[in-house]
Structure formats: structure tokens, C-alpha cells
Design a protein around this motif. Structure first.
Motif, PDB file in Angstrom:
ATOM      1  N   ALA A   1       0.819  -1.217   0.000  1.00 13.71           N
ATOM      2  CA  ALA A   1       0.000   0.000   0.000  1.00 13.71           C
ATOM      3  C   ALA A   1       0.851   1.265   0.000  1.00 13.71           C
ATOM      4  O   ALA A   1       0.591   2.213  -0.765  1.00 13.71           O
ATOM      5  CB  ALA A   1      -0.950  -0.008   1.194  1.00 13.71           C
ATOM      6  N   VAL A   2       1.878   1.321   0.830  1.00 15.27           N
ATOM      7  CA  VAL A   2       2.717   2.517   0.901  1.00 15.27           C
ATOM      8  C   VAL A   2       3.476   2.717  -0.409  1.00 15.27           C
ATOM      9  O   VAL A   2       3.558   3.834  -0.937  1.00 15.27           O
ATOM     10  CB  VAL A   2       3.684   2.424   2.094  1.00 15.27           C
ATOM     11  CG1 VAL A   2       4.757   3.502   2.004  1.00 15.27           C
ATOM     12  CG2 VAL A   2       2.913   2.550   3.399  1.00 15.27           C
ATOM     13  N   THR A   3       4.008   1.649  -0.941  1.00 13.23           N
ATOM     14  CA  THR A   3       4.735   1.740  -2.212  1.00 13.23           C
ATOM     15  C   THR A   3       3.831   2.254  -3.320  1.00 13.23           C
ATOM     16  O   THR A   3       4.222   3.141  -4.101  1.00 13.23           O
ATOM     17  CB  THR A   3       5.318   0.366  -2.582  1.00 13.23           C
ATOM     18  OG1 THR A   3       6.224  -0.057  -1.563  1.00 13.23           O
ATOM     19  CG2 THR A   3       6.040   0.424  -3.912  1.00 13.23           C
ATOM     20  N   PHE A   4       2.614   1.717  -3.404  1.00 10.72           N
ATOM     21  CA  PHE A   4       1.695   2.153  -4.466  1.00 10.72           C
ATOM     22  C   PHE A   4       1.314   3.625  -4.291  1.00 10.72           C
ATOM     23  O   PHE A   4       1.199   4.370  -5.271  1.00 10.72           O
ATOM     24  CB  PHE A   4       0.443   1.281  -4.474  1.00 10.72           C
ATOM     25  CG  PHE A   4       0.689  -0.147  -4.894  1.00 10.72           C
ATOM     26  CD1 PHE A   4       1.826  -0.502  -5.601  1.00 10.72           C
ATOM     27  CD2 PHE A   4      -0.222  -1.152  -4.576  1.00 10.72           C
ATOM     28  CE1 PHE A   4       2.055  -1.816  -5.993  1.00 10.72           C
ATOM     29  CE2 PHE A   4       0.000  -2.473  -4.957  1.00 10.72           C
ATOM     30  CZ  PHE A   4       1.141  -2.800  -5.661  1.00 10.72           C
ATOM     31  N   ARG A   5       1.135   4.047  -3.051  1.00 10.41           N
ATOM     32  CA  ARG A   5       0.795   5.454  -2.811  1.00 10.41           C
ATOM     33  C   ARG A   5       1.931   6.366  -3.267  1.00 10.41           C
ATOM     34  O   ARG A   5       1.688   7.413  -3.873  1.00 10.41           O
ATOM     35  CB  ARG A   5       0.485   5.665  -1.320  1.00 10.41           C
ATOM     36  CG  ARG A   5       0.224   7.121  -0.953  1.00 10.41           C
ATOM     37  CD  ARG A   5      -0.369   7.240   0.442  1.00 10.41           C
ATOM     38  NE  ARG A   5       0.427   6.594   1.460  1.00 10.41           N
ATOM     39  CZ  ARG A   5       1.546   7.120   2.007  1.00 10.41           C
ATOM     40  NH1 ARG A   5       1.992   8.290   1.577  1.00 10.41           N
ATOM     41  NH2 ARG A   5       2.187   6.474   2.949  1.00 10.41           N
ATOM     42  N   LEU A   6       3.152   5.960  -2.997  1.00  6.98           N
ATOM     43  CA  LEU A   6       4.298   6.769  -3.403  1.00  6.98           C
ATOM     44  C   LEU A   6       4.441   6.812  -4.927  1.00  6.98           C
ATOM     45  O   LEU A   6       4.835   7.838  -5.492  1.00  6.98           O
ATOM     46  CB  LEU A   6       5.570   6.212  -2.764  1.00  6.98           C
ATOM     47  CG  LEU A   6       5.649   6.366  -1.241  1.00  6.98           C
ATOM     48  CD1 LEU A   6       6.812   5.561  -0.690  1.00  6.98           C
ATOM     49  CD2 LEU A   6       5.779   7.832  -0.845  1.00  6.98           C
ATOM     50  N   ILE A   7       4.115   5.719  -5.596  1.00  2.00           N
ATOM     51  CA  ILE A   7       4.133   5.721  -7.062  1.00  2.00           C
ATOM     52  C   ILE A   7       3.033   6.632  -7.586  1.00  2.00           C
ATOM     53  O   ILE A   7       3.257   7.460  -8.483  1.00  2.00           O
ATOM     54  CB  ILE A   7       3.978   4.288  -7.603  1.00  2.00           C
ATOM     55  CG1 ILE A   7       5.207   3.443  -7.255  1.00  2.00           C
ATOM     56  CG2 ILE A   7       3.773   4.317  -9.124  1.00  2.00           C
ATOM     57  CD1 ILE A   7       5.080   1.983  -7.626  1.00  2.00           C
ATOM     58  N   ASP A   8       1.838   6.503  -7.026  1.00  2.00           N
ATOM     59  CA  ASP A   8       0.722   7.353  -7.465  1.00  2.00           C
ATOM     60  C   ASP A   8       1.027   8.830  -7.257  1.00  2.00           C
ATOM     61  O   ASP A   8       0.608   9.681  -8.051  1.00  2.00           O
ATOM     62  CB  ASP A   8      -0.557   6.982  -6.702  1.00  2.00           C
ATOM     63  CG  ASP A   8      -1.088   5.610  -7.072  1.00  2.00           C
ATOM     64  OD1 ASP A   8      -0.688   5.087  -8.141  1.00  2.00           O
ATOM     65  OD2 ASP A   8      -1.898   5.052  -6.306  1.00  2.00           O
ATOM     66  N   ASP A   9       1.780   9.147  -6.199  1.00  2.00           N
ATOM     67  CA  ASP A   9       2.121  10.546  -5.905  1.00  2.00           C
ATOM     68  C   ASP A   9       3.319  11.044  -6.708  1.00  2.00           C
ATOM     69  O   ASP A   9       3.714  12.205  -6.561  1.00  2.00           O
ATOM     70  CB  ASP A   9       2.421  10.712  -4.409  1.00  2.00           C
ATOM     71  CG  ASP A   9       1.175  10.563  -3.542  1.00  2.00           C
ATOM     72  OD1 ASP A   9       0.058  10.512  -4.112  1.00  2.00           O
ATOM     73  OD2 ASP A   9       1.314  10.494  -2.311  1.00  2.00           O
ATOM     74  N   GLY A  10       3.923  10.151  -7.509  1.00  2.00           N
ATOM     75  CA  GLY A  10       5.071  10.558  -8.304  1.00  2.00           C
ATOM     76  C   GLY A  10       6.375  10.617  -7.543  1.00  2.00           C
ATOM     77  O   GLY A  10       7.382  11.119  -8.056  1.00  2.00           O
ATOM     78  N   VAL A  11       6.396  10.057  -6.335  1.00  2.00           N
ATOM     79  CA  VAL A  11       7.633  10.052  -5.554  1.00  2.00           C
ATOM     80  C   VAL A  11       8.588   8.991  -6.071  1.00  2.00           C
ATOM     81  O   VAL A  11       9.801   9.196  -6.152  1.00  2.00           O
ATOM     82  CB  VAL A  11       7.315   9.811  -4.060  1.00  2.00           C
ATOM     83  CG1 VAL A  11       8.590   9.719  -3.231  1.00  2.00           C
ATOM     84  CG2 VAL A  11       6.428  10.926  -3.531  1.00  2.00           C
ATOM     85  N   ILE A  12       8.040   7.843  -6.421  1.00  9.12           N
ATOM     86  CA  ILE A  12       8.822   6.731  -6.972  1.00  9.12           C
ATOM     87  C   ILE A  12       8.340   6.464  -8.395  1.00  9.12           C
ATOM     88  O   ILE A  12       7.138   6.501  -8.669  1.00  9.12           O
ATOM     89  CB  ILE A  12       8.646   5.457  -6.112  1.00  9.12           C
ATOM     90  CG1 ILE A  12       9.246   5.666  -4.723  1.00  9.12           C
ATOM     91  CG2 ILE A  12       9.288   4.245  -6.777  1.00  9.12           C
ATOM     92  CD1 ILE A  12       8.942   4.536  -3.765  1.00  9.12           C
TER      93      ILE A  12
END
Length: 726
Positions: free
Chosen positions: A202-213
Motif C-alpha cells: 500500500a505505501v509503495t503504491f501510494r508513493l508511485i501514485d504521488d510521483g515520488v517513486i
């Protein structure tokens, strides 16, 4: 996507320190910053693969705020993720999901996270009795903590222990759960369960969605129940690059139905290393190895013996569980022999599906080998069951192959059979001496355009420049034999370790006594011929320390002199392999610090802090040292990558025995010298020429312009490599 630059985050080098590198990496030409795992791991962890909390970015690195500040520097981020396992921390209460599962058993909402056999055997007890204490709702054993099942805390200790959902057993026993290889403190996760998948990502996907990763590197997919199914669930969440740490053996290729961009590059690494090795020295080097070590067996026999050794040492519980899944206890020996005979990490059979033709071939081939060592009927039955039998057995066989291969080959056989140690790499085959330019061209042309390529990683047995030195020995086997004979006559300890020591001392020179000792102790423990991680011997280990000290003290001057000669040619290998890796098909990765020379051995040696200030100074004011030349090659090639299509066609260029050359579309040509000792002995390039593709080509290293057919002696007059742009 043009390239990546991998950094190892530690409590001493977190997101703020990585952010300070961004300007340097841009100047170097790196396209993406590739981070080791970023989720919360054990606080003191130096690598991050021991994740303890999937809901947090690691505090020691600066937390999510620090990660977002790093991303704000504008260089896209790639993150390493660890879906296969999480840690059993000390104390165990720091893993919330594990604590819940142990306390409440199968009824726990977190029981589905783990691949348990109830009651779960936990191998923590020492050899001496005592130490267990009931402390309220917690059972303590020295630094360990375990939850007490509700309603059982009032029982006498023997009855209380029997009433738990777990059993505390001796630390040498097999655990009641799937683990990472033989590491009982890393517990396998069931990410095939949709709820577990979502919770751990969940955290990884959120960071991808936010453009962080932007993209991900997946650690150890072969440990998963269904790697293909996992990637199919993962891919829609990852619009950027997606790589898998998949170890391919020889001509093995990534399964075509995996929705990812490719591997993390060990296949390319091994092919490039073989390109530098002269196959004509094979028998001479094997003879020298055998004479010094007493090992007369061929590699195939050593590999089989090593895999059988680790099966009995580490994986008895896994074999017993697999045999139970097969439904016939009489198949245990057949299971062990079939696992030992498997030539790859996994054959990718999915329950309920017709096995792929290649998977059937691999398992049947292994069965033929195994049948020569135990009951052929039992082997045939076992092979049929792991292809078409109970789903649990089919999956568990696949999940067990990888650990047996990793521990039996990577961490045992490669420390027992090493005539030329640069070939003893992850995924390497130490008895395959060299490839021809044509074989390399065929390999490179078949690579997926966005697969990762590399020369060094946090897991390589030796850094790229150590291998560059060792490859030279294949061109001077007589000189090497004389040198190692003289050193061994002066200082000796254990013949099965000494020959590895001399190769490593020369190739990593100069090296401190402390680093050399640590490497030899690890090598001896991995070889498991006298000591192991489970069975130490203080007297033997003291002997290793004394040998390391005396080897440097007595033979250091001679080793340095020999290495000085080797380095005339190793520099050629070092620059050549760098050009090839950075410009061949795929997305090249530069491992931290390896833009200049690095003479590191196996981890943790290759994870030491990097002197980035020195690299910054050298990039600002380059010189003509080996370091300066390697940095020039690296930055020139990385910047050229930014100017041509990553999927540009790969076209081999005929360059004779002592060079490798290819074009990328109509924008780039790479030329690298190979087998430099032989080239020198034949008198140099002579009248050899190289036909460039049509057009005018500028050598980015020298500024010279070329067209048509050019003499090799002219093209490579200043550097042993050329990077041409059209």
C-alpha cells in the motif's frame, strides 16, 4: 529511461545524503537514482532486506518526509522492494503481524500473512536448558519475546508451552515456516493472498501514485508461490520500469509471460566477464587449482555434492514438508536428489496449468541425473508429481529449488571450485571459460531493450575491477602458477582456502589485514569444508587470521609487484567491460562508486561507504589515471545514452579476436579491446582495420573524427576503447 545509479542506504547514509548526490549524478550522466529497500527494517540493518513494517518509510533514513524531499530534487527514483519475506526481529514484538499470528494462531487476521505449519516451530533455543520466563502476557527467553495465548498465562510453564500456537525448538532445527534461503530470521510472506499483497504494497503504491517513486526492482521473485501472478498484479500499479532480481543460468531466458522489463543484469555481467577470459588456459588453470587445493573433481560433481550438503544441513525440514505434500514418505531421497540435480533456480510450473515445454524438459533432465543416484522409479514418480501432482507440492517444489540452488551453488560450490574466480559470480558457471565475440553478439542482440545490465551490485562476489584483474590470469597462466607457487611455499594454512586467498589478495590489492581476514573467514564458512556459520571452530578461525596477517606481511611486496604487471592489462579489461555494459542493449546500472576503480570483495566488503567527494573532485578535474579514465568512460557513455533511442538496433561490427565492437542504430559505436596480453604478445594491431558504419563518426574520448575503414592501431592509439557518435 537511459541509466540508473544504485546507492545502498544505511542509517549513516539516508535520504538527505542521497539528495546531496543528485547534482553530481546529473553531471555524471545518470538517468535515475536506484535505492536499496526503503521500508522500515530492523533499526540497525545495513541493507534493509529485513523489513519489519510495510506501513512506514524507514525512520533511520529520514522517513517519508525525507524521501519526498529527495524526490523533490528532480531525479526520478527507483526503489528496491522485498515481497518475499519480512524479518523475525529481536524482540519479536516489533513485528506486529507476527505477534498477532503467534498470539491468536489460525484465528488471527494476520495468520494468512505467513506460510505456517501449526503449531509453528520457532528455532531459538540454545543448547543449554533454562532461560524461559513468564512475564505477564509475555514469554521471555533472554532477548526474545513471545506472546502468551489468551487464557493460558496461569498454567505451569510446561503446560503453558504446550498450549501455545508455536513451539520453541533448538536453534539448529528447521523452522515451521518458509523462510528466505536458510535464514530463519527472515520469514516468508504469502503475497499470493490479495489481502497480504495489498497490505504489504500500500505505501509503495501510494508513493508511485504521488510521483515520488517511478519504478521498482523486485527482490527474489523465485521465492514467491506464483512469480508470474505476482507480477501481473504488480504491473498495473507501476507505469515506470519494473525489474526482477532473477538469476538466469547459461542460456536460460526470463519467462516470456512475465510482465516486467527484465532482470537486474547478472546475465549480462557474466557474459561480459566471459568475453574477457581466454578459454585456451582452461586446462592449465584447472590443473594449478587442483594441485594447490587437492580438489580433483570436476565442477559438476562439486556442485552436486554441495547441493546435497546444504539440503541435509539446512533444508531437511523443507524436504520433509515437500515429501509430505507429495503424499509418499518413501520419496524423500528422490526429492533430495531431484532438487540437487535441478540446473536452474526454478522451472515455473503453475498448478492447474499444462507445464511449459521448457519446464518439463528441465525437470525431466534433472530426473535423469537423479535416477543415476537413487531409486529410478521413485525419481520418476517424484518428477511426475512436481509437474502434475497436488498443487501444494507443485508450488513448494518450485519454492524450494531456489534456496537449494542459492545456498548450494552461490554460497557453497563457488567457494569450493574456483580455478579462475572471476567466473564464480552469481549466476555464473565457473567451468565455462570464455565466450567468442559472436556468442556475445548473439546474446546482446536477444536482450529485452529495457532489461537492466550491470557489472557490480551489492550482492556480487567480487567487484568489476577485481574480476578485470582475475581475467588477466587466463592470459598468463604460467606466470600465475609460478607466482602462486612461490607465495604458497612461504605461507600456507588450509589448501582448500589458500588458493582462493591468493587470487583474492592479488585481485583486491592493496587490502588491509582486517578486510582480507573478514573475507577469508566468510569464504571458509561458506565453503563448509572445515567450518561453517553453524559450526565454528575458534582454533581454525585463529589460523585464518594468522594466515591473512602473514600472507600480507611476508608476500605483500611480491603480490604488489605481480599486481602491477597484471594492471597493465586489467585496466584494458576494466575500461572495455565498462564501455560494453554502458552501451549494449538494456538499461545500464552503475553501482555506487564504480564509476572509478573499486576493488571490493563479497558483501559486506562491497557495501562500505563510498568517498563521493573524491569522485566529485575527479569529475571536475579529470586526470589520466586509471580512475580518471574509467570516470571519463562512464560519464561519456552515460551522456551518450541520453542522446540515442534506448531501443536503437544492436549491430555487430567485425573486429577480430582482440576486440569487440557494435553499433547502436546510426548514433553510436562502441569498440573495446579484449585479451590484451595476447594482443601485446602478437605485436599489437598490425594491419588490422575496423569498418565503421556509413557516415562521419566522432570519438568522444579523443575528439578525433573517423569515417570508413580505419586502422585499429589508429583508432585505439590513446585509449584501448573508443566511444563514437555519428
Amino acid at each position: 529511461m537511459t541509466s540508473t545509479y544504485r546507492v545502498q542506504l544505511t542509517p549513516d547514509f539516508g535520504f538527505a545524503e542521497a539528495a546531496d548526490l543528485v547534482d553530481y549524478l546529473r553531471e555524471l550522466g545518470a538517468g535515475r537514482l536506484y535505492l536499496s529497500p526503503i521500508l522500515q527494517a530492523v533499526r540497525e540493518s545495513r541493507h534493509g532486506y529485513d523489513v519489519v513494517d510495510h506501513a512506514r518509510i524507514r525512520d533511520e533514513f529520514g522517513g517519508e518526509e525525507g524521501l519526498r524531499a529527495l524526490a523533490a530534487r528532480g531525479m526520478p527514483l527507483i526503489s528496491d522492494i522485498v515481497p518475499n519475506h519480512m524479518t523475525v526481529p529481536l524482540p519479536e514484538s516489533e513485528n506486529v503481524q507476527l505477534w498477532s499470528a503467534l498470539r491468536d494462531g489460525p484465528e488471527s487476521p494476520h495468520a494468512r500473512w505467513f506460510d505456517f505449519q501449526w503449531p509453528v516451530a520457532l528455532p531459538v533455543l540454545g543448547d543449554e536448558p533454562g532461560g524461559l520466563v513468564v512475564d505477564g502476557e509475555v514469554l521471555r527467553y533472554y532477548d526474545h519475546e513471545f506472546p502468551i495465548r489468551p487464557g493460558t498465562g496461569h498454567l505451569p510453564l510446561p503446560e503453558l508451552l504446550e498450549a501455545q500456537h508455536y513451539r520453541l525448538v533448538n536453534w539448529r532445527e528447521s523452522p515451521g515456516y518458509r523462510r528466505f534461503f536458510d535464514v530463519s530470521s527472515l520469514m516468508g510472506l504469502r503475497v499470493e493472498d490479495p489481502e497480504v499483497f495489498q497490505a504489504t504494497h500500500a505505501v509503495t503504491f501510494r508513493l508511485i501514485d504521488d510521483g515520488v517513486i517511478e519504478g521498482l526492482r523486485v527482490d527474489h521473485p523465485d521465492g514467491l508461490a506464483d512469480p508470474r501472478g505476482y507480477l501481473r498484479r504488480l504491473r498495473p500499479h507501476v507505469p515506470g520500469p519494473l525489474w526482477v532480481e532473477k538469476i538466469l543460468i547459461d542460456d536460460e531466458r526470463l519467462p516470456s509471460d512475465w510482465p516486467c522489463d527484465g532482470t537486474t543484469g547478472y546475465d549480462a555481467l557474466n557474459m561480459i566477464t566471459r568475453l574477457l577470459v581466454d578459454p585456451s588456459s582452461r586446462e592449465r588453470l584447472i590443473e594449478t587449482f587442483a594441485r594447490h587445493t587437492g580438489v580433483r573433481d570436476g565442477y559438476e560433481d562439486v556442485r552436486h555434492e554441495s547441493k546435497k550438503h546444504v539440503i541435509e544441513l539446512f533444508f531437511r525440514g523443507e524436504v520433509d514438508r515437500l515429501t509430505a505434500d507429495l503424499g509418499d514418505p518413501g520419496l524423500r531421497d528422490a526429492v533430495a536428489e531431484l532438487l540437487a540435480a535441478m540446473p536452474v533456480y526454478r522451472a515455473y510450473v503453475n498448478p492447474g496449468e499444462q507445464p511449459p515445454e521448457e519446464s518439463v524438459r528441465l525437470i525431466q533432465e534433472a530426473a535423469r541425473e537423479a535416477a543415476a543416484r537413487t531409486d529410478p522409479d521413485a525419481v520418476a514418480k517424484t518428477a511426475n508429481l512436481v509437474l502434475y501432482g497436488p498443487p501444494e507440492a507443485v508450488t513448494r517444489f518450485q519454492q524450494t529449488c531456489g534456496p537449494v540452488m542459492a545456498k548450494g551453488v552461490e554460497d557453497t560450490a563457488l567457494y569450493r571450485w574456483y580455478p579462475l574466480a572471476c567466473l564464480n559470480e552469481v549466476g555464473g558457471e565457473p567451468d565455462r571459460f570464455g565466450v567468442t565475440p559472436d556468442e556475445f553478439h548473439a546474446f546482446a542482440a536477444g536482450l529485452p531493450p529495457r532489461t537492466m545490465t550491470t557489472l557490480s551490485t551489492h550482492d556480487t562476489k567480487r567487484s568489476e575491477d577485481v574480476r578485470a584483474r582475475l581475467a588477466v590470469l587466463s592470459e598468463m597462466p604460467e606466470e600465475w602458477a609460478l607466482a602462486v607457487d612461490s607465495w604458497a611455499a612461504s605461507v600456507s594454512f588450509d589448501p582448500r582456502l589458500d588458493y582462493l586467498a591468493w587470487q583474492s589478495l592479488m585481485a583486491a590489492w592493496p587490502i588491509s589485514v582486517e578486510r582480507f581476514t573478514d573475507y577469508l573467514l566468510k569464504g571458509a564458512r561458506e565453503a563448509k569444508t572445515t567450518i561453517s556459520w553453524m559450526n565454528p571452530d575458534p582454533a581454525y578461525e585463529d589460523g585464518v587470521r594468522e594466515f591473512a596477517r602473514r600472507a600480507i606481511e611476508v608476500c605483500g611486496y611480491s603480490v604488489a609487484s605481480f599486481t602491477e604487471v597484471v594492471d597493465r592489462y586489467a585496466r584494458v579489461n576494466s575500461l572495455g567491460q565498462k564501455v560494453v555494459q554502458l552501451l549494449m542493449p538494456g538499461v545500464p546500472d552503475v553501482y555506487q562508486g564504480n564509476e572509478i576503480t573499486d576493488f571490493s570483495l563479497v558483501d559486506p566488503d562491497n557495501r562500505r561507504p563510498v568517498d563521493f567527494e573524491r569522485r566529485r573532485r575527479l569529475l571536475a578535474a579529470p586526470d589520466d589515471s586509471w580512475d580518471g579514465q574509467k570516470l571519463l568512460v562512464t560519464t561519456t557513455a552515460l551522456k551518450l545514452r541520453q542522446r540515442f533511442d534506448p531501443e536503437a538496433a544492436y549491430t555487430p561490427i567485425e573486429a577480430g579476436e582482440h576486440a569487440i565492437a557494435f553499433a547502436r542504430g546510426d548514433r553510436a559505436v562502441a569498440v573495446a579491446t579484449r585479451l590484451p596480453v595476447g594482443l601485446e604478445r602478437r605485436g599489437g594491431w598490425g594491419s588490422e582495420t575496423l569498418a565503421l558504419p556509413p557516415g562521419r563518426w566522432r570519438d568522444l574520448l579523443t575528439g578525433a573524427e573517423h569515417t570508413g575503414r580505419i586502422p585499429m592501431a589508429h583508432l585505439l592509439s590513446r585509449y584501448p576503447i573508443a566511444i563514437l557518435e555519428g
